[in-house]
Write an enzyme that holds these catalytic residues in place. Sequence first.
Site, mmCIF file in Angstrom:
data_model
loop_
_atom_site.group_PDB
_atom_site.id
_atom_site.type_symbol
_atom_site.label_atom_id
_atom_site.label_comp_id
_atom_site.label_asym_id
_atom_site.label_seq_id
_atom_site.Cartn_x
_atom_site.Cartn_y
_atom_site.Cartn_z
ATOM 1 C CE LYS A 95 42.859 4.271 16.525
ATOM 2 N NZ LYS A 95 43.088 3.307 15.416
ATOM 3 C CB SER A 171 42.242 5.695 12.501
ATOM 4 O OG SER A 171 42.417 4.397 13.045
ATOM 5 C CB SER A 195 44.320 2.259 11.623
ATOM 6 O OG SER A 195 43.356 2.761 10.747
#
Lengths: 532, 106
Positions: A95, A171, A195
Site C-alpha cells: 500500500k 482505504s 481499512s
Amino acid sequence: MSLLDYSAYEIAEKIQRGELSAVEVLEAALARIAAVDGRPGTLDYGELTPEDQSKVHAFITLTADRARQQAESVDMRRKAGEKLGPLAGVPITIKDIFCLKGVRSTAASRILSNFEAPYTATPVERLEAAGAVTLGKVNLDEFTYGSSSESSAYQPSTRNPWDPSRVPGGSSGGSAAAVAAGEGWLSLGTDTGGSIRQPAAFCGVVGLKPTYGRVSRYGLIAFGSSLDCPGPVARDVRDAALMLSVIAGSDPRDSTAANLPVPDYLASLDRGVKGLRIGLSPDFMRIAFPDPETGEIVTENLANEICDVTLRAADLLAAEGAEIVEHVPLPNIAFGIPVYFVISRVEASSNLHRFDGVKYGYRTDEDYSDLHEMYRKTRAEGFGPEPKLRILMGMYVSAAQYSEHYYQRALKVRSMIRADFNAAFDPQGPYRLDALLAPTTPTPAFKMGDIYGDSVLMQYADQFTVPANHAGVPAISLPGGLSSEALPIGLQIIAPDFAEPTLFRAGYAFEQATANEAWRQAKPRVLVEAGL
Amino acid sequence: MTEEISQALFAKMVGLAAFAFDPEEAEYLRGELNNQLKAIHQLERAALDQEVPLASRGVTYTPESRPPLRPDIWEACENPEEILAQAPHVEEGYLVVPDIPHTELE
C-alpha cells in the site's frame, strides 16, 4: 492449474524445492497485471475511457525492474544452496502509505507526489528480508482517509475485480483488489478504522488487523497514531498467518511496537475450534446510518443476506466443536463511528501539519509573497477534500473551548467500548469468550460514485470494523459467501489482545468447512472476462 | 450542545490551518463538517460517569510488553544528502523558506 492459482505458501514451497523459479513466478504476475490492471493511477489522468472502467487499476507505481532483480537474487541464492526466507520469490504489493527507500511514496496525495522515501518501513523491510518480491505500490484513499479508495489523487482509482462498476472498499482498496485479481499473492495494508478488513470483505479476500502494537508502524505515513495497524491482505488464512509471522515483532524504532515474542502462527491453523467459546452479539446485527432527509442517525436491522453469513458460520463452527454463546452485549460499539469522527480527526490533524512545502513534498508553483501565503497555496493545492476535512474537524474538536465536550468525551467512550470487549473476553466473566463472530460490513461493495462526497455516510461503512480499532484487539475478515448479486460478503472474527492464533484457528476451520462449496469456485468478473 | 460551525468560525479555522478555499469549496467543506458534528453529537447519549477514564489507546502495555527505552545516545544520520534532496529549496545544507511576515506586538 496455473501457477497463479497456488497460494503464497505453496509458491514459496515450490521455489524452495526448485519446482518453480522466482523469475518464472514474477513473470506470471506481471503478465496478469498487464492483462487486468489497466493504466496506473496518475495525477493528470484526463477522461476515463470505457476500457478504464473495465480494469482494476490497483497500482500507482509498478517496480518491475526492481522486482526482477529481487527474483533473480532469490533464484541465484537457491542455486547456490543458501537458505531462503519463508516468502522467497513470492510477489507482493505494498500500500502506497509505506516508505520504500528510493521509490516514490505518495500516500495517494498530490502533496507527496514527488517524495522518494529515504528509508524503508519496518514491515516492508521484513517482507523483503524474507525473500518477498515487491511488485510495486498500490492505490488507496488519499492518506488512507476513506472507505472506497475513490478519494485518491491518483486516478483512475481502484475498481472492484468482482464488478468494476463498484468500489473495492478502502482505504486498502488497491491491496485487496490486487490480491483478488491475482496480481500479487500478498499485500501489506493498514487498518485504522477497518481499512484492511472492509476492502478484504468487498473483494473476497482475507484481511487481518493485528493487535495494536503487534506490527511496527515505523515508516508508515501516519493517520491516527493510536489506531493505525499494518497488516496482511491475503488469499487465504494460511497465507495471512505466514505473512504476519514475517512482519510481527518488536522494533526499537517504534516505541509502540509490543515487546512480545511472535508465536508460530502457522502451527495454530490445524488446532481446530473444539472447545473454543465463540460469541454472537445482537449489537453487531443492527446498522446505523444518517437519514438522507434530516441527517439524524437512525438504526435498522441488518440485511438478511449479511446476517445469514455470520449465523451460518456460527453453525458451521459449532458443528466443528465450538461452543456458540449468544446474546453477548456490546452496547457501546454503537458509538464507534462518533468516537472515530473525533479521535481519528484529532490525530490526523496533528499528523498532517508537517506537510508544508518546506522540508519535502509538493510546493505550489504559483507566486507567493511570504511564508504564510506559500503555506496556504501549497496546502490548498496539495491536499484533496478528505485531508482538508480531517484537519479542520480535528482542530475544531480539540480546540480548548470544545475539547472537554468532544475529544475528552470521545476518549472516555473509547474506554467504554474497550470495557465491552474486556467483559466479553474476561476468563472469569459470564461470557468467557475466545472470539466474537460478526459481519465485516453492513453491505456488499457499493457502486462507484454512490456515496463518495457524503463523508458521514461513507464513514458509517466502517461501523462493524471500527470497534476493534478503538479497543486495539485483533480482527480478521474472511470471505463468507456471495450476495444475491454475486458480490463477496465478509465474515469477521474478533479476539482478545494478541490472540491472533485464535483468529487463524477459527478462520482456517471455517475455510476447511466450506472448501467444497460452490461459491468458493466463483471467480472475479475481470478474470472471467479476460479468459483467465 | 448542538452548535454548528458558522461561516465566521470556519473562516478562522481555515486561517489557522493555513488553507485557502474558493467560496464553493468552502461551503461544501463547512456543510460536511456540520453533518459530521450531527453524528458526533450521538456521544451525548453515552452513559458517562466521572469515573470513566480517558483511553489514549485500546491496548494496555504491561511491563512485559512495553518496549525498553533506548539508550539516549546521539547517532549520526547516515544519509543527510538524500533527506535534504527532498526539500524544494536548500542552500549549503539549510532549508530555505520565503520571507516570514512579522507583526509588531503592541
